[in-house]
Design an enzyme around this catalytic site. Sequence first.
Site, PDB file in Angstrom:
ATOM      1  N   LYS A  63       0.836  -1.207   0.000  1.00  0.00           N
ATOM      2  CA  LYS A  63       0.000   0.000   0.000  1.00  0.00           C
ATOM      3  C   LYS A  63       0.872   1.260   0.000  1.00  0.00           C
ATOM      4  O   LYS A  63       2.083   1.180   0.226  1.00  0.00           O
ATOM      5  CB  LYS A  63      -0.917  -0.023   1.223  1.00  0.00           C
ATOM      6  N   TYR A 295      16.183  30.437   6.620  1.00  0.00           N
ATOM      7  CA  TYR A 295      15.012  31.098   7.227  1.00  0.00           C
ATOM      8  C   TYR A 295      15.144  31.124   8.748  1.00  0.00           C
ATOM      9  O   TYR A 295      15.487  30.128   9.375  1.00  0.00           O
ATOM     10  CB  TYR A 295      13.737  30.335   6.884  1.00  0.00           C
TER      11      TYR A 295
END
Length: 402
Positions: A63, A295
């Site tokens: 999956k 940042y």
Amino acid sequence: MLSMTKINRSQKFVTFDGTTENVMSPDPQSRAWVEVDSKAIENNARVLKNFIGKDCLLMAVVKADGYGHGSETVAKSALTGGADSLGVATLEEGIQLRNAGLKCPILILGNLINAEELYSSFCWDLIPTISGIREAIICNNIAENNNKKFVIHLKVDTGMTRLGCDCNEVEELISKIDCLENISLKGIYSHLAIAEKDLENNTQISFTWIQLNRFKKVLKDLSKRNESLCRHLANSAGTLSDSRLHFDMVRVGLSLYGYLPLNEFESDLNLTPALKVRARVTLIRDVEKGIGVGYGHFFKTQRKSKLAVVAIGYADGVSRTLSGKISASIDGVLVPQVGAIAMDQMVFDITDKPDTKTGQVLTLLGTDGEVFLSPQHWCDLSGSIPWEVLCSFRNRLPRIVT
Ligand SMILES: *Cc1c(COP(=O)(O)O)cnc(C)c1O
């Protein structure tokens, strides 16, 4: 995601004056990518199959695009290594594997709720998981209209409190299902909630033990039923921890990809991690002491430093919560990541690896020579789990299958 083998890199490019030129589309290894070792998956399947023994079937759980490894690649490798069937979460995942030409049994682990989905699952020969009479009746109607039996597995809730019918109501439900003539109930299963913890030597303390006993009680009540069922309970943790959890089939995901369910989990099995995350240095900078990087300036250089800008970020699946905590390997030498991880870029301090060149490859996860960078380590730093780390590399990262 792109797979290298499928890319036709030569494309026609029409220039302003209308003439055409051949140009190359970008090399999938030009920026950042995921490398999947298909032989490792094949080998892990073989190791697991050998471990569970010949009386037990191996379901490869593929999956979420094969836990970020590419479901088609993983499915094929696992089947070559000895897996007997595949498990997926959604209808679409199952159809994708059928379209890839896979013929083995495929079980959908999620719950399909409407007639369209169940009909589609029927047409594609995918086995749905049923938790109650509502869906069973829909399946029966579909099969009746198409003159073919609908194969299903029934899920029983033994303590996960998610999908599955109440374990006290199984007998009654099955007697109802058995009256539905067009349904062929082939399997019964449950799912473990905390199997990462051991069975604690048979004591009643372990919740896995409680779940096991509930499952066994259900099976005992069904022993009078004529047709036998494929009984399955164990995920990777259950499979690796105790053979009493194996029954007729195990459903392995994480271990197939080469990882153990927890740091402290011990196993003698020789599983090989199949995934690498790699990226290139796009720029090298020499900066003075005391300079803020990235940042928020979360990092300030403590010395005159050499920094490498690397083109991978949280949009590629490296969680921002790992900012300033991880290291990567350049030629087997570890270099620390510094400052905030941004959407597309992050910076590494290469002061101690000054021969690093622009374009050089860093390994963020997986093996690089003697170094192994594990998803579990990222989890310890970020509060995640290996499953989440593995399936986060999607969208933008090309995938190279080796
Ligand atoms: C995902 C899943 C598995 C596989 O679990 P792992 O811990 O990755 O081995 C098994 N069974 C079900 C029902 C699942 O949803």
